[in-house]
Design a protein around this motif. Structure first.
Motif, PDB file in Angstrom:
ATOM      1  N   ALA A  45       7.707   3.100   5.168  1.00  0.00           N
ATOM      2  CA  ALA A  45       8.016   4.315   5.921  1.00  0.00           C
ATOM      3  C   ALA A  45       9.180   3.980   6.855  1.00  0.00           C
ATOM      4  N   LEU A  46       9.719   4.996   7.486  1.00  0.00           N
ATOM      5  CA  LEU A  46      10.830   4.782   8.412  1.00  0.00           C
ATOM      6  C   LEU A  46      10.429   3.796   9.511  1.00  0.00           C
ATOM      7  N   HIS A  47       9.223   3.962  10.067  1.00  0.00           N
ATOM      8  CA  HIS A  47       8.802   3.055  11.146  1.00  0.00           C
ATOM      9  C   HIS A  47       8.593   1.625  10.643  1.00  0.00           C
ATOM     10  N   ASP A  48       8.267   1.448   9.365  1.00  0.00           N
ATOM     11  CA  ASP A  48       8.174   0.095   8.801  1.00  0.00           C
ATOM     12  C   ASP A  48       9.556  -0.553   8.758  1.00  0.00           C
ATOM     13  N   LEU A  49      10.545   0.229   8.382  1.00  0.00           N
ATOM     14  CA  LEU A  49      11.914  -0.293   8.329  1.00  0.00           C
ATOM     15  C   LEU A  49      12.425  -0.635   9.722  1.00  0.00           C
ATOM     16  N   ILE A  50      12.138   0.233  10.690  1.00  0.00           N
ATOM     17  CA  ILE A  50      12.589   0.004  12.066  1.00  0.00           C
ATOM     18  C   ILE A  50      11.964  -1.266  12.641  1.00  0.00           C
ATOM     19  N   CYS A  51      10.682  -1.462  12.394  1.00  0.00           N
ATOM     20  CA  CYS A  51       9.946  -2.580  13.006  1.00  0.00           C
ATOM     21  C   CYS A  51       9.758  -3.781  12.092  1.00  0.00           C
ATOM     22  N   ASN A  52      10.308  -3.713  10.889  1.00  0.00           N
ATOM     23  CA  ASN A  52      10.213  -4.805   9.917  1.00  0.00           C
ATOM     24  C   ASN A  52       8.751  -5.155   9.599  1.00  0.00           C
ATOM     25  N   THR A  53       7.953  -4.105   9.355  1.00  0.00           N
ATOM     26  CA  THR A  53       6.555  -4.293   9.004  1.00  0.00           C
ATOM     27  C   THR A  53       6.308  -3.802   7.584  1.00  0.00           C
ATOM     28  N   VAL A  66       9.489  13.301   6.923  1.00  0.00           N
ATOM     29  CA  VAL A  66      10.318  12.602   5.939  1.00  0.00           C
ATOM     30  C   VAL A  66      10.170  11.088   6.076  1.00  0.00           C
ATOM     31  N   GLY A  67       9.981  10.613   7.313  1.00  0.00           N
ATOM     32  CA  GLY A  67       9.802   9.183   7.532  1.00  0.00           C
ATOM     33  C   GLY A  67       8.571   8.634   6.831  1.00  0.00           C
ATOM     34  N   PHE A  68       7.548   9.478   6.657  1.00  0.00           N
ATOM     35  CA  PHE A  68       6.337   9.058   5.947  1.00  0.00           C
ATOM     36  C   PHE A  68       6.492   9.225   4.439  1.00  0.00           C
ATOM     37  N   VAL A  69       7.163  10.279   4.020  1.00  0.00           N
ATOM     38  CA  VAL A  69       7.352  10.547   2.592  1.00  0.00           C
ATOM     39  C   VAL A  69       8.184   9.448   1.936  1.00  0.00           C
ATOM     40  N   MET A  70       8.993   8.756   2.736  1.00  0.00           N
ATOM     41  CA  MET A  70       9.794   7.651   2.207  1.00  0.00           C
ATOM     42  C   MET A  70       8.924   6.609   1.509  1.00  0.00           C
ATOM     43  N   ILE A  71       7.660   6.495   1.922  1.00  0.00           N
ATOM     44  CA  ILE A  71       6.752   5.506   1.338  1.00  0.00           C
ATOM     45  C   ILE A  71       6.686   5.672  -0.173  1.00  0.00           C
ATOM     46  N   ALA A  72       6.648   6.908  -0.625  1.00  0.00           N
ATOM     47  CA  ALA A  72       6.500   7.184  -2.054  1.00  0.00           C
ATOM     48  C   ALA A  72       7.730   6.773  -2.857  1.00  0.00           C
ATOM     49  N   ASN A  73       8.889   6.677  -2.215  1.00  0.00           N
ATOM     50  CA  ASN A  73      10.134   6.439  -2.937  1.00  0.00           C
ATOM     51  C   ASN A  73      10.719   5.047  -2.772  1.00  0.00           C
ATOM     52  N   LYS A  74      10.068   4.195  -2.018  1.00  0.00           N
ATOM     53  CA  LYS A  74      10.601   2.855  -1.762  1.00  0.00           C
ATOM     54  C   LYS A  74       9.813   1.805  -2.544  1.00  0.00           C
ATOM     55  N   ALA A  80       0.847  -1.193   0.000  1.00  0.00           N
ATOM     56  CA  ALA A  80       0.000   0.000   0.000  1.00  0.00           C
ATOM     57  C   ALA A  80       0.884   1.246   0.000  1.00  0.00           C
ATOM     58  N   GLY A  81       0.528   2.201  -0.814  1.00  0.00           N
ATOM     59  CA  GLY A  81       1.310   3.416  -0.972  1.00  0.00           C
ATOM     60  C   GLY A  81       0.920   4.532  -0.011  1.00  0.00           C
ATOM     61  N   PHE A  82       1.526   5.678  -0.231  1.00  0.00           N
ATOM     62  CA  PHE A  82       1.401   6.828   0.651  1.00  0.00           C
ATOM     63  C   PHE A  82      -0.036   7.313   0.789  1.00  0.00           C
ATOM     64  N   TRP A  83      -0.720   7.559  -0.323  1.00  0.00           N
ATOM     65  CA  TRP A  83      -2.036   8.195  -0.283  1.00  0.00           C
ATOM     66  C   TRP A  83      -3.090   7.310   0.359  1.00  0.00           C
ATOM     67  N   VAL A  84      -3.071   6.031   0.065  1.00  0.00           N
ATOM     68  CA  VAL A  84      -4.070   5.140   0.665  1.00  0.00           C
ATOM     69  C   VAL A  84      -3.829   5.018   2.168  1.00  0.00           C
ATOM     70  N   ARG A  85      -2.572   5.014   2.575  1.00  0.00           N
ATOM     71  CA  ARG A  85      -2.253   4.951   3.999  1.00  0.00           C
ATOM     72  C   ARG A  85      -2.646   6.246   4.700  1.00  0.00           C
ATOM     73  N   LEU A  86      -2.449   7.371   4.025  1.00  0.00           N
ATOM     74  CA  LEU A  86      -2.847   8.661   4.592  1.00  0.00           C
ATOM     75  C   LEU A  86      -4.365   8.724   4.764  1.00  0.00           C
ATOM     76  N   CYS A  87      -5.099   8.272   3.764  1.00  0.00           N
ATOM     77  CA  CYS A  87      -6.569   8.241   3.862  1.00  0.00           C
ATOM     78  C   CYS A  87      -7.019   7.369   5.030  1.00  0.00           C
ATOM     79  N   ALA A  88      -6.394   6.216   5.205  1.00  0.00           N
ATOM     80  CA  ALA A  88      -6.738   5.326   6.314  1.00  0.00           C
ATOM     81  C   ALA A  88      -6.489   6.010   7.653  1.00  0.00           C
ATOM     82  N   THR A  89      -5.396   6.743   7.748  1.00  0.00           N
ATOM     83  CA  THR A  89      -5.080   7.466   8.978  1.00  0.00           C
ATOM     84  C   THR A  89      -6.120   8.530   9.267  1.00  0.00           C
ATOM     85  N   PHE A  90      -6.550   9.272   8.247  1.00  0.00           N
ATOM     86  CA  PHE A  90      -7.585  10.294   8.450  1.00  0.00           C
ATOM     87  C   PHE A  90      -8.906   9.666   8.887  1.00  0.00           C
TER      88      PHE A  90
END
Length: 174
Positions: free
Chosen positions: A159-167, A146-154, A29-39
């Motif tokens: 996101a940064l927290h996905d990399l940290i927690c291996n999710t 920036v940790g969230f914007v990484m989603i668009a480029n990976k 799942a990319g940035f925009w769909v994850r952002l919508c879910a958060t909202f």
């Protein structure tokens, strides 16, 4: 002629756009769909938090307006404000942990957006990993987003927290 259209490259692109997965591979799942879910999740939790504020007697009219905050005016640190902050944290954490560690592996906002969270290899998150992911996502935001914007480029939309927690956040319902 219809067969030619169904087998064409444009149909494959359309299937990809709709997140139909003909090869049964995981789709991230990319940035925009994850952002919508958060909202959506914020809309769901806001009334719960406001009700809790009312119960503890916190007067939200004592908070500065957006214009005042932009001018640098901070809310007064009172005992009730500290309690309200604590309660809002507890509600947010409990909401996230409860739903993400459930069978669906997704908060209501994520379910509406047809996404779920799992480990990189697709396993359900433990309570500890869910807590870690919640707090690591704060780090993603503290770094000016920036940790969230990484989603668009990976490639794996991490996101940064996905990399940290291996999710990872995948399309599909569990």
């Amino acid at each position: 002629q219809l067969l030619i259209i169904l087998n064409s490259k444009s149909m494959r692109n359309f299937r990809s756009f709709l997140q139909i997965n003909p090869n049964n591979q995981e789709i991230y799942a990319g940035f925009w769909v994850r952002l919508c879910a958060t909202f959506i999740d914020m809309i769901i939790t806001a009334p719960i938090i406001w009700a809790a504020f009312h119960i503890i007697g916190f007067d939200m009219t004592s908070l500065p307006t957006v214009e005042q905050m932009l001018e640098g005016i901070q809310p007064a640190e009172t005992t009730k404000k500290r309690i309200a902050d604590f309660v809002s944290w507890i509600i947010s954490i409990a909401y996230s942990v409860y739903f993400i560690t459930s069978k669906q592996q997704a908060t209501p906002g994520k379910r509406i957006m047809n996404i779920y969270i799992a480990t990189k290899d697709g396993r359900k998150l433990t309570v500890n990993r869910c807590f870690s992911s919640f707090f690591a996502s704060i780090l993603s935001g503290l770094l000016l987003g920036v940790g969230f914007v990484m989603i668009a480029n990976k490639k794996e939309k991490t996101a940064l927290h996905d990399l940290i927690c291996n999710t990872r956040v995948f399309y599909g319902k569990k």
